[in-house]
Design an enzyme around this catalytic site. Sequence first.
Site, PDB file in Angstrom:
ATOM      1  N   SER A 132     -10.420  -7.219   9.134  1.00 39.90           N
ATOM      2  CA  SER A 132     -11.549  -6.543   8.517  1.00 39.90           C
ATOM      3  C   SER A 132     -12.215  -7.563   7.604  1.00 39.90           C
ATOM      4  O   SER A 132     -11.521  -8.310   6.910  1.00 39.90           O
ATOM      5  CB  SER A 132     -10.976  -5.370   7.732  1.00 39.90           C
ATOM      6  OG  SER A 132     -11.989  -4.614   7.207  1.00 39.90           O
ATOM      7  N   ARG A 187       1.738   1.506  13.283  1.00 33.99           N
ATOM      8  CA  ARG A 187       0.984   0.312  12.922  1.00 33.99           C
ATOM      9  C   ARG A 187       0.791   0.122  11.412  1.00 33.99           C
ATOM     10  O   ARG A 187       0.083  -0.784  10.990  1.00 33.99           O
ATOM     11  CB  ARG A 187      -0.369   0.303  13.631  1.00 33.99           C
ATOM     12  CG  ARG A 187      -1.262   1.468  13.267  1.00 33.99           C
ATOM     13  CD  ARG A 187      -2.544   1.400  14.101  1.00 33.99           C
ATOM     14  NE  ARG A 187      -3.598   2.234  13.559  1.00 33.99           N
ATOM     15  CZ  ARG A 187      -3.681   3.546  13.737  1.00 33.99           C
ATOM     16  NH1 ARG A 187      -2.757   4.179  14.425  1.00 33.99           N
ATOM     17  NH2 ARG A 187      -4.680   4.225  13.222  1.00 33.99           N
ATOM     18  N   ARG A 238       0.857  -1.195   0.000  1.00 32.32           N
ATOM     19  CA  ARG A 238       0.000   0.000   0.000  1.00 32.32           C
ATOM     20  C   ARG A 238       0.885   1.235   0.000  1.00 32.32           C
ATOM     21  O   ARG A 238       1.752   1.386   0.869  1.00 32.32           O
ATOM     22  CB  ARG A 238      -0.915  -0.013   1.219  1.00 32.32           C
ATOM     23  CG  ARG A 238      -1.760  -1.290   1.230  1.00 32.32           C
ATOM     24  CD  ARG A 238      -3.137  -1.116   1.732  1.00 32.32           C
ATOM     25  NE  ARG A 238      -3.833  -2.404   1.623  1.00 32.32           N
ATOM     26  CZ  ARG A 238      -4.877  -2.762   2.315  1.00 32.32           C
ATOM     27  NH1 ARG A 238      -5.396  -1.928   3.195  1.00 32.32           N
ATOM     28  NH2 ARG A 238      -5.449  -3.941   2.142  1.00 32.32           N
ATOM     29  N   ARG A 265       0.433  -7.060  12.675  1.00 29.23           N
ATOM     30  CA  ARG A 265      -0.251  -6.411  13.807  1.00 29.23           C
ATOM     31  C   ARG A 265      -0.605  -7.432  14.889  1.00 29.23           C
ATOM     32  O   ARG A 265      -0.508  -7.152  16.081  1.00 29.23           O
ATOM     33  CB  ARG A 265      -1.524  -5.709  13.329  1.00 29.23           C
ATOM     34  CG  ARG A 265      -1.217  -4.466  12.526  1.00 29.23           C
ATOM     35  CD  ARG A 265      -2.479  -3.672  12.279  1.00 29.23           C
ATOM     36  NE  ARG A 265      -2.210  -2.523  11.443  1.00 29.23           N
ATOM     37  CZ  ARG A 265      -3.152  -1.692  11.010  1.00 29.23           C
ATOM     38  NH1 ARG A 265      -4.422  -1.894  11.340  1.00 29.23           N
ATOM     39  NH2 ARG A 265      -2.839  -0.662  10.260  1.00 29.23           N
ATOM     40  N   GLU A 272       0.664   4.050   1.063  1.00 27.03           N
ATOM     41  CA  GLU A 272       0.188   5.076   2.006  1.00 27.03           C
ATOM     42  C   GLU A 272       1.373   5.889   2.489  1.00 27.03           C
ATOM     43  O   GLU A 272       2.357   5.325   2.964  1.00 27.03           O
ATOM     44  CB  GLU A 272      -0.460   4.412   3.231  1.00 27.03           C
ATOM     45  CG  GLU A 272      -1.800   3.797   2.942  1.00 27.03           C
ATOM     46  CD  GLU A 272      -2.140   2.645   3.887  1.00 27.03           C
ATOM     47  OE1 GLU A 272      -1.322   2.305   4.764  1.00 27.03           O
ATOM     48  OE2 GLU A 272      -3.224   2.075   3.710  1.00 27.03           O
ATOM     49  N   GLU A 300      -6.710  -2.027  14.774  1.00 22.74           N
ATOM     50  CA  GLU A 300      -7.556  -2.893  13.926  1.00 22.74           C
ATOM     51  C   GLU A 300      -6.719  -4.074  13.451  1.00 22.74           C
ATOM     52  O   GLU A 300      -5.683  -3.896  12.833  1.00 22.74           O
ATOM     53  CB  GLU A 300      -8.068  -2.091  12.725  1.00 22.74           C
ATOM     54  CG  GLU A 300      -8.931  -2.930  11.798  1.00 22.74           C
ATOM     55  CD  GLU A 300      -9.055  -2.305  10.408  1.00 22.74           C
ATOM     56  OE1 GLU A 300      -9.390  -1.112  10.305  1.00 22.74           O
ATOM     57  OE2 GLU A 300      -8.792  -3.034   9.431  1.00 22.74           O
TER      58      GLU A 300
END
Length: 441
Positions: free
Chosen positions: A367, A227, A219, A415, A221, A364
């Site tokens: 998902s 995290r 990703r 995680r 990002e 989180e």
Amino acid sequence: MTSTIPDKMNSTSRTHYASQLTKEHIGFEVIVAGWIEDFRDIGKLGFIMLRDVSGLVQTVLKGENLLLARNIPRQSNVLIIGKVQDTKSKNFSVELNVGEIIILSEASLTLPIDPTGRVESNLDTRLDSRALDLRNPKVLNIFVLRSGILGVIRDFFSERNFIEVNTPKIIGSASEGGSNLFSFDYFKTKGYLAQSPQLYKEQLVLSLDRVFEIAPYFRAENSHTLRHLNEFQSVDMEAAYLDYTAVMDLVEEMIKRILVFTKDSKRIEFENPLFEQKTFENLTSKPFPRIRYEDCITELKKLGEKVEFGEDLSDASLKKLGEKFDKFFFILDWPLDLKPFYIHEKEDDPKISKSFDLQFGYLELVSGGTRQHDISKLKSRLEAQGLSHQSFRDHLRVFEWGMPPHSGCGLGLDRLLMVLSGVNNIRETVLYPRDTTRISP
Ligand code: AMO
């Protein structure tokens, strides 16, 4: 006494790992191999603490072996042949009386970090020398645990008729929608690194019924947090004929099994309050709380948070919920608008989705949800999110071939390892992490 590498080094050179030596071996000659963690010199006698991947053994040296040992830099790799004997040391059950030391590979006198952990280095410095950092048992244990957990996950899914699959990581269009894709030239066209196996795992239930995959995803990002990584490992599953509540049951069962495995693992030297007996018993015997998104909003308002129904939950809100519900809890039934195009709406309340997240406090971990398998609704959802049918052409076709209703989820393995090993930075749980400022080693 020898200081050269023997002509023949083979798998029979080492007879035992350090941790295997017990009183039963007293009187026997054994060969151990590893690196010199410490050397203590008391004149006529010397002690090498030899560490290997399994643990530590104390070895006692005299005469020429002692003279040689004085000149071997710490962390050098050696083979030691010696007789097992009783010891006065409180830390060991036996020790080795050294007959011969063979230097296999000398370490340089100045090392970038101290892998015993006595001289602390910051994480960045450790990551720059990760291979050496892993000689620190506390660091090594995270990765031995990680390896064991991968085995637990594979067993868990195989026992339930899931087929392990490997989907491509070089792809031609986004799997999650959105813009956080790494792109590159792919011959005459553009290629992307997969953000998740979402489209493939859904397509595969058409014929394989139940699939799982453990793989890296990417990703782009541009956020530097404790995290998020730009490359992370995900455990994905997808199953026909299950709905999202059944997936939550599976996730909960799997996490509990992993907790038990972790507690039983002899590798845990880190102190994590999660595994204190009472906490652990509570966690593994009681159901994880399942709180609807709507109830989270009510709860947050009571706690004074400024949040309205329909908004995503900020870090601050998740922290508050984490304090209230503690440890593992599910947040389910999110507003449909907050979820990706492939998530199914609730039949009796189409603004709400059949979806869930598993939280550990504010973090989180998972998902998932029930998927939309009606092609016309799927197309409308793509449009609503500003995505073109054309880019999802190959995916949409599959829904014309008799797609069963299905559900699934993705779990962030790195995680989960943070939670189990009690560290607060995801980089501690990944061998060679990739973030916005790190692409090597
Ligand atoms: P999602 O995007 O929520 O869902 O990702 C699933 C889980 O992957 C982990 N994760 C990350 N871990 C580290 N760094 C990141 N940048 C990162 N991004 C995500 C989290 C997260 O809960 N296709 C869906 C899953 C599904 O519905 O099956 C998906 O990718 O733990």
